[in-house]
Design an enzyme around this catalytic site. Structure first.
Site, short mmCIF file in Angstrom:
data_model
loop_
_atom_site.label_atom_id
_atom_site.label_comp_id
_atom_site.label_asym_id
_atom_site.label_seq_id
_atom_site.Cartn_x
_atom_site.Cartn_y
_atom_site.Cartn_z
N ASP A 24 41.29 25.11 46.27
CA ASP A 24 40.77 23.87 46.83
C ASP A 24 41.09 22.68 45.92
O ASP A 24 41.19 22.83 44.70
CB ASP A 24 39.25 24.00 47.01
CG ASP A 24 38.70 22.95 47.95
OD1 ASP A 24 39.47 22.22 48.58
OD2 ASP A 24 37.46 22.85 48.04
N ASN A 33 41.11 25.00 59.48
CA ASN A 33 42.10 24.01 59.05
C ASN A 33 42.92 23.43 60.21
O ASN A 33 43.60 22.41 60.06
CB ASN A 33 43.06 24.58 57.99
CG ASN A 33 42.43 24.74 56.62
OD1 ASN A 33 42.86 25.56 55.82
ND2 ASN A 33 41.38 23.96 56.33
C1 FPP Z 1 42.62 23.06 50.16
O1 FPP Z 1 42.81 21.80 49.54
C2 FPP Z 1 43.88 23.76 50.25
C3 FPP Z 1 44.50 24.15 51.40
C4 FPP Z 1 43.94 23.90 52.73
C5 FPP Z 1 45.77 24.85 51.38
C6 FPP Z 1 46.03 25.65 50.16
C7 FPP Z 1 47.43 26.05 50.09
C8 FPP Z 1 48.17 26.09 48.96
C9 FPP Z 1 47.68 25.74 47.61
C10 FPP Z 1 49.56 26.49 48.90
C11 FPP Z 1 49.86 27.81 49.42
C12 FPP Z 1 50.01 27.63 50.85
C13 FPP Z 1 50.56 28.45 51.70
C14 FPP Z 1 50.61 27.97 53.09
C15 FPP Z 1 51.11 29.79 51.30
P1 FPP Z 1 42.27 20.54 50.32
O2 FPP Z 1 43.39 19.97 51.10
O3 FPP Z 1 41.07 20.95 51.12
O4 FPP Z 1 41.87 19.59 49.15
P2 FPP Z 1 40.70 18.52 49.19
O5 FPP Z 1 39.43 19.30 49.26
O6 FPP Z 1 40.86 17.80 47.90
O7 FPP Z 1 40.94 17.66 50.39
#
Ligand code: FPP
Length: 246
Positions: free
Chosen positions: A27, A75
């Site tokens: 995250d 998501n």
């Molecule tokens: C959450 O951060 C992260 C995700 C929804 C995707 C995580 C994916 C990766 C790190 C890469 C690997 C991916 C794949 C498809 C293999 P957020 O966007 O919720 O962050 P925030 O809470 O700061 O908004």
């Protein structure tokens, strides 16, 4: 290819109990990008290095399974461009990394629904990566993709019904056997990054007794040293599984 960044593991850690299965909620990608004035998707892109380094670190420690939360059933509610980015990103990440991970003995698996929402090209890559690496035994990298913990339980129950089980045959084992990867042990440890203290529908069934470790590090900044630290914290905990100390 050998580990591109071997980092010695503290001897004290290796003398302790190494978890068999670790779950990671990756995250903070969006916040990492926003703090730099970049689009959110750049944060996901930067998360690749964190994922690969953590995978090598887990392998070096002797962890046998690493389940990472890459895309949740929730998501889909994100902006269409971000969803599209994450779909393509999963596909291209597999294209880029599957051979390297295969060479070091990693089995790549997926947990989640392979439903109509996942583009066919992405599904194909997922199948290809699973097939290529299916006989590897060094470690399993299980990618939770289009995954929801409740959905997983629903799918297991549907399977129970399809299997014609009568009510008196339904028990915890019957459900556990029908989860996406019944061969994986429950996670001993689940790590969540970015200072959020939630499970967010990750491995709802399997996490019943997992130790939870939270860190403020944003996922793109996470490296194997942070995993070592989380395992160190895990080793300080006592696991009693509802019983008394032995
Ligand atoms: C959450 O951060 C992260 C995700 C929804 C995707 C995580 C994916 C990766 C790190 C890469 C690997 C991916 C794949 C498809 C293999 P957020 O966007 O919720 O962050 P925030 O809470 O700061 O908004």
């Amino acid at each position: 290819m050998a580990d591109p960044r071997p980092v010695p593991i503290p001897a004290k850690l290796m003398a302790g109990h190494i978890p068999t299965h670790v779950g990671v909620v990756m995250d903070g990608n969006g916040r990492w990008a926003q703090r730099r004035g970049l689009p959110r998707t750049d944060g996901h892109g930067a998360g690749e290095e964190a994922l690969v380094d953590t995978t090598y670190g887990a392998l070096a420690m002797g962890i046998k399974a690493l389940t990472v939360y890459a895309f949740s059933t929730e998501n889909w509610r994100r902006p269409v461009d971000e969803v599209r980015y994450l779909m393509n990103f999963n596909r291209s990440l597999l294209e880029r990394r599957q051979h390297e991970l295969h060479e070091v003995g990693i089995r790549i698996t997926f947990s989640g629904r392979r439903d109509w929402r996942v583009p066919r090209g992405v599904l194909r890559r997922m199948e290809e990566a699973s097939a290529l690496t299916k006989d590897n035994t060094a470690m399993t990298l299980n990618i939770a993709f289009n995954y929801g913990g409740r959905a997983e339980i629903v799918d297991a129950v549907k399977q129970l019904v399809a299997d014609g089980l009568s009510a008196n045959k339904v028990d915890e084992r019957a459900i556990a056997e029908r989860l996406y990867h019944p061969e994986l042990p429950d996670p001993d440890l689940v790590v969540r990054t970015s200072g959020e203290y939630r499970i967010s529908n990750f491995l709802m069934w399997e996490n019943a007794y997992s130790e939870l470790v939270f860190t403020d590090v944003l996922w793109p900044d996470f490296r194997r040293e942070d995993l070592y630290e989380a395992v160190g914290e895990y080793q300080q905990r006592e696991r009693r599984f509802g019983g008394l100390e032995t």
